[in-house]
Structure formats: C-alpha cells, structure tokens
Design a protein around this motif. Sequence first.
Motif, short mmCIF file in Angstrom:
data_model
loop_
_atom_site.label_atom_id
_atom_site.label_comp_id
_atom_site.label_asym_id
_atom_site.label_seq_id
_atom_site.Cartn_x
_atom_site.Cartn_y
_atom_site.Cartn_z
N GLY A 1 0.84 -1.19 0.00
CA GLY A 1 0.00 0.00 0.00
C GLY A 1 0.88 1.24 0.00
O GLY A 1 1.98 1.23 0.55
N LYS A 2 0.43 2.31 -0.64
CA LYS A 2 1.25 3.51 -0.69
C LYS A 2 0.40 4.76 -0.85
O LYS A 2 -0.83 4.68 -0.97
N ASP B 1 2.04 0.54 4.82
CA ASP B 1 2.21 -0.86 4.46
C ASP B 1 1.71 -1.78 5.56
O ASP B 1 1.84 -1.50 6.76
N ASP B 2 1.15 -2.90 5.14
CA ASP B 2 0.69 -3.96 6.05
C ASP B 2 -0.47 -3.51 6.93
O ASP B 2 -0.67 -4.03 8.02
N SER C 1 -3.35 3.81 -2.96
CA SER C 1 -3.27 2.68 -3.89
C SER C 1 -2.87 1.43 -3.13
O SER C 1 -2.07 1.49 -2.19
N VAL C 2 -3.42 0.29 -3.54
CA VAL C 2 -3.02 -1.00 -2.98
C VAL C 2 -2.77 -1.97 -4.13
O VAL C 2 -3.27 -1.78 -5.25
N GLY C 3 -2.00 -3.00 -3.86
CA GLY C 3 -1.71 -4.01 -4.87
C GLY C 3 -1.55 -5.38 -4.27
O GLY C 3 -1.00 -5.52 -3.17
N TYR C 4 -2.06 -6.39 -4.97
CA TYR C 4 -1.87 -7.79 -4.61
C TYR C 4 -1.06 -8.44 -5.73
O TYR C 4 -1.38 -8.27 -6.91
N ASN D 1 -2.15 -6.98 -9.14
CA ASN D 1 -3.54 -6.51 -9.25
C ASN D 1 -3.67 -5.27 -8.38
O ASN D 1 -3.53 -5.34 -7.15
N ILE D 2 -3.98 -4.11 -8.98
CA ILE D 2 -3.87 -2.82 -8.30
C ILE D 2 -5.22 -2.11 -8.27
O ILE D 2 -6.01 -2.21 -9.21
N ALA D 3 -5.46 -1.39 -7.16
CA ALA D 3 -6.63 -0.50 -7.06
C ALA D 3 -6.14 0.89 -6.65
O ALA D 3 -5.45 1.03 -5.63
#
Length: 257
Positions: free
Chosen positions: A148-149, A154-155, A173-176, A220-222
């Motif tokens: 996350g940024k 993060d976490d 923004s977050v990403g998996y 995979n980002i949002a």
Amino acid sequence: MKKIHLTFLMALVVFTANSQTGLYLGGEAGVKWDHFFYVNSKGYSLGQYTIDGSWGGYLGYKRKSYTFEAGFYGYSTAIPDIYIDYNTTVPYKGMGVNGSSGMDSWVIPFSFGYDIPFGNDHFFVKPDVSFLIYKARGYREGPIGCWGKDNLIDDWWSCGEPIDGLDIPPGGSVGYVYRTQKVNTGLGVSLSLGWRIKKRADIYLKGSYNSTFSPVLYDNIAHQLNSDERVSATNTFTGDSFLFQFGFRFYFKKPKE
C-alpha cells in the motif's frame, strides 16, 4: 520434470561412453532486466524494466564445435513502483521496487550452441539457443504479496482480503501480487565472447534475451481517486528479460578438435 532429467542423464552416459574429452562444468552470475507492462481501466499504459540478479551453474558436453548444456539458476524478481496522477489517472514511474521470495524462480535451461574460435584458438564467440523451464520458488493459490502507498501504511490490511472490498482512503493505492502458475516455459537466445586458456578453461561475457510463452506474475492494483471513484490496474511481468552475465567453464579434458 523427472523425465527431462532422466533423458539428459541417459544422453550424457552415451556421450561419455565414447569419450570424456568433451565434458565441462561452468558457472555464471550477473544481472537481468525484466519487462513489466502496466495498464489501467482508464486506458493508460506504461512499460518499465526492473534490474535484478541471476546466478547458477551448468554441466555441458562439446562435440567438435557443437555444445549441449543443462543448468540450474536462481532468478530474483521485483515489481517496479508505479504511481498515477489521481486527477488524470496517467501513470508514471517510481524509483523503488517491491518483492518477496515468492516472486523469485528457479530456472532450468537446456541449451544448444556452436563454438567459433578465433585468434589462434585463444578467443571464441558462442551463440546458443535454449529451452527454459521456470519453477516458482514460493507458489501458492492467492496473493504472494501485497503493498500500500500514498495515503496508506504498508501492512495495514490482510493480503487475504479481496481487493474489491477494501476500504481505501482517497489518494491511496493498494496491490496484490500473484504468480500465474507454478511452472512456466520459454525460449532464450544468447551470445558469448570469451578468452580460452590453454583449451582447458574459458572466461567470458554473455548477453541473453529470454522470453516465456506466458506471463510469469502480475500485480492486481486498485487506485482510489476519491470517495466515489476507483481505478483498477494490472502490472504484469511479461516474461521478457535481458541478461548480462560473467561466466567461466572448465573442461575435464581438452575438447576434441
């Protein structure tokens, strides 16, 4: 995989039954540039390369000028930071990367080459073509990492929670990160230029281009633009890589002329 290893060992036994002069052992280490391609739901895209390490060794056999090699390599991989303008949704490159051992691979190449000596056999050029097997170091179902940024720490969430259901603050923004599969395959081409020492050892520089038949992993980002609008995106390691390595090989006996 076991059948491939058995086939290689049987071929090696046949070769060595005729002569031991062509056997050699080698090792390589260097850097590689992995190609990532980002695209978001607004239609904006961005290509980027990340630099990581590669290292490993191989066993080979030389018959006249032809060579056959099988090796085992460790490939490190990291996903590049991608940022967007939250007003225009245009992406731009960040300076950092993120990753874990789950993104890394073990790579098994089976290579065929042709050795071209020159300078009174003190130097050589060696093109190769390879069939590549990529095995994930930490494959599992579901995400192998998350981040996350911007307006996030993060976490702050669990990687197991579906990304569509996350409550992301505006401007965050977050990403998996996911592996596409446990095993990927591909092809590679390379060219080596080196110095031959008394026909018993080689020191060389090697440039390679590797490409898998399918992508290796993806992010995979949002992006949360505001309280009402979210942009989805993916950042994919396409499987295309450029490598630059330093290598050496040692012949058990002088190769046959």
